[in-house]
Design an enzyme around this catalytic site. Structure first.
Site, PDB file in Angstrom:
ATOM      1  N   HIS A 169      24.128 -10.475  -6.859  1.00 35.05           N
ATOM      2  CA  HIS A 169      23.601 -10.673  -8.060  1.00 35.05           C
ATOM      3  C   HIS A 169      23.031 -12.217  -8.070  1.00 35.05           C
ATOM      4  O   HIS A 169      23.744 -12.665  -7.916  1.00 35.05           O
ATOM      5  CB  HIS A 169      24.343 -10.266  -9.336  1.00 35.05           C
ATOM      6  CG  HIS A 169      23.473 -10.486 -10.356  1.00 35.05           C
ATOM      7  ND1 HIS A 169      22.856  -9.444 -11.211  1.00 35.05           N
ATOM      8  CD2 HIS A 169      23.373 -11.417 -11.347  1.00 35.05           C
ATOM      9  CE1 HIS A 169      22.303  -9.738 -12.205  1.00 35.05           C
ATOM     10  NE2 HIS A 169      22.513 -10.968 -12.362  1.00 35.05           N
ATOM     11  N   CYS A 170      21.732 -12.403  -8.162  1.00 33.47           N
ATOM     12  CA  CYS A 170      21.269 -13.804  -8.277  1.00 33.47           C
ATOM     13  C   CYS A 170      20.891 -14.368  -9.609  1.00 33.47           C
ATOM     14  O   CYS A 170      19.881 -13.709 -10.389  1.00 33.47           O
ATOM     15  CB  CYS A 170      19.843 -13.870  -7.418  1.00 33.47           C
ATOM     16  SG  CYS A 170      19.192 -15.301  -7.278  1.00 33.47           S
ATOM     17  N   PRO A 171      21.563 -15.248 -10.230  1.00 31.30           N
ATOM     18  CA  PRO A 171      21.204 -15.756 -11.309  1.00 31.30           C
ATOM     19  C   PRO A 171      19.739 -16.447 -11.475  1.00 31.30           C
ATOM     20  O   PRO A 171      19.264 -16.337 -12.633  1.00 31.30           O
ATOM     21  CB  PRO A 171      22.284 -16.508 -11.913  1.00 31.30           C
ATOM     22  CG  PRO A 171      22.894 -17.103 -10.507  1.00 31.30           C
ATOM     23  CD  PRO A 171      22.641 -15.812  -9.599  1.00 31.30           C
TER      24      PRO A 171
END
Length: 384
Positions: A169-171
């Site tokens: 999951h890439c913020p």
């Protein structure tokens, strides 16, 4: 008279004390296990309980922080491009007009790819297993959302759902990186690294002149650059102004000719003398070097995983499996470096590197993310 003699056995005292303490500790441990016994308790369950505060923070704040990160990326990218045009373009135009045209064309090509792939990485869903239907390809059941999990599918705690071929999951994208947007994510990083490297190379001489040589050419905030090298006089207000008409005459009552050498003020000197432009150069240097180091490291890490046919999640899982059985374990999705990269970039069904990688392309990956080809499949099963 009776005499009593006491003898204390010093030998073995340490051993008896140690055995007593060990026995008491074992009693406490046995009591704890008796009171907390549960058939479902294992090492993974204990770790999940200890990490529950972190999970709570991720579930409640990570999703909202992602929007802030996307805003920061947009602002920083806009600032770098604006400074490049505001400071860098006049500098290079003074040096060489033809090189400037090439730099503008090449830089805008990089910018187009950066904006396109970032937008697609943010807006494209990573891919989710279908709900409410039977999945014959399911490899297991997700213990968190209690639904079938196809191969290479993992549960994202931030999105709170399973993601096909989840990488992480890439913020900075405020999105999961999975089957349908992993190509956009990687190409965005690649073009961003190429873009900041382009800015650094194009700005090396400018940075050297502004930050190291620090030559203002006589320009200061108090002096107008138009006054440099010209005769001046002071008006009634005490302000220096250039002398337009020289009231001096020779013997024949004709105006004298004055040929005063006027020093050439370079654009680098103007930038050095301008406080905001100088700060902009420092900002560009710090920002571009930071991005180059951070994203360059990520590109290398993800590039190694792509060459092995793995996602970031699978890299950790496969590393553990290799330790258990180094000789027997083989990644079933590793078809060799060349084919792994072709599949990752979607260079199948007549697609080319020039058209579909060097220029923006919205082509989806081959397949649906539910079924996967492995090294045990026939070659004819592959899309060509």
């Amino acid at each position: 008279m009776v005499v009593f003699q006491w003898r204390f056995q010093w030998r073995g005292l340490y051993g008896r004390i140690k055995d007593y303490i060990t026995w008491k500790i074992s009693q406490v441990v046995l009591t704890f296990y008796t009171l907390t016994f549960n058939t479902h308790v294992d090492q993974n369950y204990i770790i999940d309980c200890l990490l529950e505060p972190i999970f709570w923070f991720v579930d409640n704040f990570a999703g909202n922080l992602g929007k802030v990160f996307v805003f920061c990326v947009t602002v920083l990218t806009t600032a770098v491009v604006t400074i490049a045009y505001w400071v860098g373009l006049p500098y290079w135009w003074q040096k060489n007009e033809y090189i400037t045209v090439f730099l503008v064309v090449f830089g805008n090509w990089l910018l187009l790819n950066i904006v396109f792939h970032y937008y697609m990485g943010v807006s494209t869903p990573p891919g989710y297993p279908p709900h409410g239907s039977m999945i014959s390809e399911a490899a297991s059941i997700c213990k968190k959302c209690i639904s079938p999990k196809p191969p290479r599918t993992h549960h994202c705690s931030v999105c709170d759902r399973c993601v096909l071929a989840m990488d992480h999951h890439c913020p900075w994208l405020n999105n999961c990186v999975g089957y349908f947007n992993v190509r956009y994510f990687y190409l965005y990083m690649a073009y961003m690294v190429a873009g900041v490297a382009f800015v650094i190379i194009a700005g090396l001489d400018l940075g050297y002149q502004v930050l190291w040589v620090n030559d203002t050419g006589g320009l200061t905030q108090e002096h107008d650059p138009d006054l440099i090298g010209h005769p001046v006089r002071m008006n009634q207000s005490g302000v220096l102004v250039p002398v337009q008409v020289i009231a001096e005459y020779d013997s024949e009552n004709s105006p004298r000719e004055h040929h005063l050498p006027t020093p050439v003020i370079t654009e680098a000197q103007r930038i050095t003398a301008h406080p905001w432009k100088r700060k902009a150069v420092v900002f560009m240097a710090v920002t571009c070097l930071s991005v180059l180091f951070a994203l360059g490291t990520l590109i290398i890490m993800h590039g190694k995983n792509i060459s092995k046919g793995e996602t970031s999640v699978e890299a950790h899982i496969n590393a553990s499996l290799r330790k258990l059985d180094k000789n027997q374990f083989r990644n079933p999705y590793n078809f060799g470096r060349k084919k792994n990269w072709k599949l990752f970039l979607g260079l199948t069904q007549g697609r080319t590197f020039f058209r579909n990688v060097l220029f923006p392309s919205r082509h989806p990956p081959s397949g649906n993310g539910l079924t996967w080809h492995t090294i045990h499949n026939a070659i004819e099963d592959w899309p060509i």
